[in-house]
Design an enzyme around this catalytic site. Structure first.
Site, PDB file in Angstrom:
ATOM      1  N   GLY A  43       0.772  -1.250   0.000  1.00 45.69           N
ATOM      2  CA  GLY A  43       0.000   0.000   0.000  1.00 45.69           C
ATOM      3  C   GLY A  43       0.792   1.283   0.000  1.00 45.69           C
ATOM      4  O   GLY A  43       0.321   2.297  -0.504  1.00 45.69           O
ATOM      5  N   GLU A  56       3.696   4.114   6.288  1.00 46.24           N
ATOM      6  CA  GLU A  56       2.451   3.345   6.116  1.00 46.24           C
ATOM      7  C   GLU A  56       1.479   4.099   5.229  1.00 46.24           C
ATOM      8  O   GLU A  56       1.432   5.331   5.260  1.00 46.24           O
ATOM      9  CB  GLU A  56       1.779   3.163   7.488  1.00 46.24           C
ATOM     10  CG  GLU A  56       2.385   2.066   8.338  1.00 46.24           C
ATOM     11  CD  GLU A  56       1.555   0.780   8.268  1.00 46.24           C
ATOM     12  OE1 GLU A  56       0.996   0.474   7.196  1.00 46.24           O
ATOM     13  OE2 GLU A  56       1.466   0.112   9.303  1.00 46.24           O
ATOM     14  N   ASP A  57       0.661   3.376   4.497  1.00 44.09           N
ATOM     15  CA  ASP A  57      -0.407   4.013   3.721  1.00 44.09           C
ATOM     16  C   ASP A  57      -1.543   4.466   4.635  1.00 44.09           C
ATOM     17  O   ASP A  57      -2.029   5.578   4.567  1.00 44.09           O
ATOM     18  CB  ASP A  57      -0.932   3.071   2.625  1.00 44.09           C
ATOM     19  CG  ASP A  57      -1.333   1.687   3.149  1.00 44.09           C
ATOM     20  OD1 ASP A  57      -1.089   1.373   4.345  1.00 44.09           O
ATOM     21  OD2 ASP A  57      -1.876   0.899   2.357  1.00 44.09           O
ATOM     22  N   ASP A  64      -5.355   1.611  10.510  1.00 42.97           N
ATOM     23  CA  ASP A  64      -6.769   1.343  10.753  1.00 42.97           C
ATOM     24  C   ASP A  64      -6.909   0.782  12.174  1.00 42.97           C
ATOM     25  O   ASP A  64      -7.073   1.537  13.127  1.00 42.97           O
ATOM     26  CB  ASP A  64      -7.244   0.368   9.665  1.00 42.97           C
ATOM     27  CG  ASP A  64      -8.712   0.027   9.777  1.00 42.97           C
ATOM     28  OD1 ASP A  64      -9.395   0.564  10.663  1.00 42.97           O
ATOM     29  OD2 ASP A  64      -9.203  -0.781   8.963  1.00 42.97           O
ATOM     30  N   LYS A 105      -7.145   6.354  10.604  1.00 42.81           N
ATOM     31  CA  LYS A 105      -8.582   6.247  10.876  1.00 42.81           C
ATOM     32  C   LYS A 105      -8.866   6.567  12.334  1.00 42.81           C
ATOM     33  O   LYS A 105      -8.404   5.875  13.233  1.00 42.81           O
ATOM     34  CB  LYS A 105      -9.100   4.858  10.518  1.00 42.81           C
ATOM     35  CG  LYS A 105      -9.384   4.711   9.038  1.00 42.81           C
ATOM     36  CD  LYS A 105     -10.123   3.425   8.740  1.00 42.81           C
ATOM     37  CE  LYS A 105     -10.082   3.156   7.234  1.00 42.81           C
ATOM     38  NZ  LYS A 105     -10.584   1.821   6.910  1.00 42.81           N
ATOM     39  N   PHE A 160     -13.936   2.887   4.171  1.00 42.09           N
ATOM     40  CA  PHE A 160     -12.934   2.152   3.399  1.00 42.09           C
ATOM     41  C   PHE A 160     -12.535   2.978   2.193  1.00 42.09           C
ATOM     42  O   PHE A 160     -13.360   3.375   1.386  1.00 42.09           O
ATOM     43  CB  PHE A 160     -13.460   0.781   2.967  1.00 42.09           C
ATOM     44  CG  PHE A 160     -12.347  -0.146   2.587  1.00 42.09           C
ATOM     45  CD1 PHE A 160     -11.688  -0.898   3.558  1.00 42.09           C
ATOM     46  CD2 PHE A 160     -11.913  -0.240   1.264  1.00 42.09           C
ATOM     47  CE1 PHE A 160     -10.628  -1.725   3.217  1.00 42.09           C
ATOM     48  CE2 PHE A 160     -10.849  -1.065   0.919  1.00 42.09           C
ATOM     49  CZ  PHE A 160     -10.219  -1.812   1.899  1.00 42.09           C
ATOM     50  N   VAL A 161     -11.238   3.263   2.086  1.00 44.61           N
ATOM     51  CA  VAL A 161     -10.755   4.134   1.015  1.00 44.61           C
ATOM     52  C   VAL A 161      -9.792   3.392   0.094  1.00 44.61           C
ATOM     53  O   VAL A 161      -9.124   2.447   0.506  1.00 44.61           O
ATOM     54  CB  VAL A 161     -10.064   5.390   1.596  1.00 44.61           C
ATOM     55  CG1 VAL A 161     -11.067   6.320   2.256  1.00 44.61           C
ATOM     56  CG2 VAL A 161      -8.977   5.013   2.607  1.00 44.61           C
ATOM     57  N   ASP A 187      -5.628  -0.334  -1.873  1.00 42.97           N
ATOM     58  CA  ASP A 187      -6.391  -1.244  -2.726  1.00 42.97           C
ATOM     59  C   ASP A 187      -7.679  -1.720  -2.092  1.00 42.97           C
ATOM     60  O   ASP A 187      -7.869  -1.638  -0.877  1.00 42.97           O
ATOM     61  CB  ASP A 187      -5.556  -2.494  -3.015  1.00 42.97           C
ATOM     62  CG  ASP A 187      -5.468  -3.414  -1.783  1.00 42.97           C
ATOM     63  OD1 ASP A 187      -5.028  -2.932  -0.724  1.00 42.97           O
ATOM     64  OD2 ASP A 187      -5.877  -4.587  -1.891  1.00 42.97           O
ATOM     65  N   ARG A 189      -5.170   0.665  -6.861  1.00 45.55           N
ATOM     66  CA  ARG A 189      -3.951   1.273  -6.309  1.00 45.55           C
ATOM     67  C   ARG A 189      -3.419   2.409  -7.180  1.00 45.55           C
ATOM     68  O   ARG A 189      -2.733   3.298  -6.700  1.00 45.55           O
ATOM     69  CB  ARG A 189      -2.839   0.218  -6.179  1.00 45.55           C
ATOM     70  CG  ARG A 189      -3.108  -0.860  -5.157  1.00 45.55           C
ATOM     71  CD  ARG A 189      -1.809  -1.602  -4.871  1.00 45.55           C
ATOM     72  NE  ARG A 189      -2.004  -2.878  -4.202  1.00 45.55           N
ATOM     73  CZ  ARG A 189      -2.143  -3.031  -2.887  1.00 45.55           C
ATOM     74  NH1 ARG A 189      -2.128  -1.973  -2.099  1.00 45.55           N
ATOM     75  NH2 ARG A 189      -2.310  -4.226  -2.358  1.00 45.55           N
TER      76      ARG A 189
HETATM   77  P1  IMP Z   1      -4.376  -2.115  10.431  1.00 47.24           P
HETATM   78  O1  IMP Z   1      -3.422  -3.219  10.788  1.00 47.24           O
HETATM   79  O2  IMP Z   1      -5.804  -2.472  10.730  1.00 47.24           O
HETATM   80  O3  IMP Z   1      -3.981  -0.768  10.989  1.00 47.24           O
HETATM   81  O4  IMP Z   1      -4.409  -2.023   8.870  1.00 47.24           O
HETATM   82  C1  IMP Z   1      -3.321  -1.716   8.123  1.00 47.24           C
HETATM   83  C2  IMP Z   1      -3.433  -2.150   6.673  1.00 47.24           C
HETATM   84  O5  IMP Z   1      -4.753  -2.516   6.275  1.00 47.24           O
HETATM   85  C3  IMP Z   1      -3.047  -0.996   5.813  1.00 47.24           C
HETATM   86  O6  IMP Z   1      -1.662  -0.930   5.623  1.00 47.24           O
HETATM   87  C4  IMP Z   1      -3.838  -1.273   4.534  1.00 47.24           C
HETATM   88  O7  IMP Z   1      -3.100  -2.099   3.674  1.00 47.24           O
HETATM   89  C5  IMP Z   1      -5.081  -2.006   5.000  1.00 47.24           C
HETATM   90  N1  IMP Z   1      -6.228  -1.088   5.125  1.00 47.24           N
HETATM   91  C6  IMP Z   1      -6.805  -0.639   6.261  1.00 47.24           C
HETATM   92  N2  IMP Z   1      -7.833   0.203   6.006  1.00 47.24           N
HETATM   93  C7  IMP Z   1      -7.896   0.298   4.661  1.00 47.24           C
HETATM   94  C8  IMP Z   1      -8.741   1.067   3.760  1.00 47.24           C
HETATM   95  O8  IMP Z   1      -9.638   1.838   4.128  1.00 47.24           O
HETATM   96  N3  IMP Z   1      -8.467   0.903   2.434  1.00 47.24           N
HETATM   97  C9  IMP Z   1      -7.487   0.088   1.960  1.00 47.24           C
HETATM   98  N4  IMP Z   1      -6.676  -0.619   2.755  1.00 47.24           N
HETATM   99  C10 IMP Z   1      -6.885  -0.522   4.093  1.00 47.24           C
HETATM  100 MG    MG Z   2      -4.096  -3.560   1.522  1.00 43.34          MG
END
Ligand code: IMP
Ligand code: MG
Length: 172
Positions: free
Chosen positions: A40, A95-96, A99, A127, A148-149, A155, A161
């Site tokens: 991402g 990081e992208d 969440d 988020k 969700f973006v 992606d 992407r």
């Molecule tokens: P986390 O571990 O829940 O913080 O999620 C991290 C990863 O989940 C990110 O690096 C993204 O690849 C993916 N992700 C979380 N939310 C989104 C979203 O809204 N769109 C796309 N990918 C997401």
């Molecule tokens: Mg992803």
């Protein structure tokens, strides 16, 4: 699937410039290692790196947790390890999006084991109200609601992407 434009490419560019400027002044005299989290962050890190007016090194790691779902499985795996020496270095994880914060916590643990001189995170998107992190994310591009973006590296099921803007994905 329906999408709605949420953050434009030019707003992203402006914010990435600001983040680059801040990192440049915070790391003056140092040679940080930017660690991109694949897949991402590939667009964000390439734009951000060019807004940091310092010598930097760049490496990547790859995690998996989501599969093709929009909800985190909670099960984070390391699919590609780091190829750099972390010990004694200033590390900036790129990081992208953060969440749940599971990925960030997992990465923090891996990197801290290798004794960096310092460790900070920069995330394009954060988020609000979701992340249950027990540490601070120093650099945040945009704080967004729990939607969700996609686009600008992000992606859904590996698609979208390559979009220049960030979109909210409306449920199919
Ligand atoms: P986390 O571990 O829940 O913080 O999620 C991290 C990863 O989940 C990110 O690096 C993204 O690849 C993916 N992700 C979380 N939310 C989104 C979203 O809204 N769109 C796309 N990918 C997401
Ligand atoms: Mg992803």
């Amino acid at each position: 699937m329906k999408t709605e434009r949420y953050i434009s490419g030019s707003e992203i560019r402006k914010r990435v410039k600001e983040l680059g400027k801040k990192i440049t002044s915070d790391y003056r005299g140092k040679v940080p290692i930017l660690i991109g989290v694949l897949n991402g962050s590939f667009i964000f890190i390439s734009d951000l790196a060019r807004e940091i007016k310092l010598q930097v090194e760049i490496d990547f790691l790859k995690l998996s947790s989501y599969g093709d779902s929009k909800i985190s499985s909670g099960d984070v795996k390391l699919l590609k390890e780091l190829n750099c020496q972390v010990e004694g270095r200033d590390i900036i994880v790129v990081e992208d999006i953060i969440d749940s914060g599971l990925s960030a916590s997992f990465i923090k643990k891996i990197i801290e084991k290798q004794n960096p001189a310092s460790l900070q995170f920069v995330t394009l998107l954060f988020k609000k109200g979701i992340s249950n992190l027990d540490f601070k994310i120093k650099y945040k591009g945009f704080v967004i609601p729990n939607k969700f973006v996609v686009g600008y590296g992000l992606d859904y099921a590996q698609k979208y992407r390559n979009l220049k803007h960030i979109y909210i994905l409306k449920d199919a």
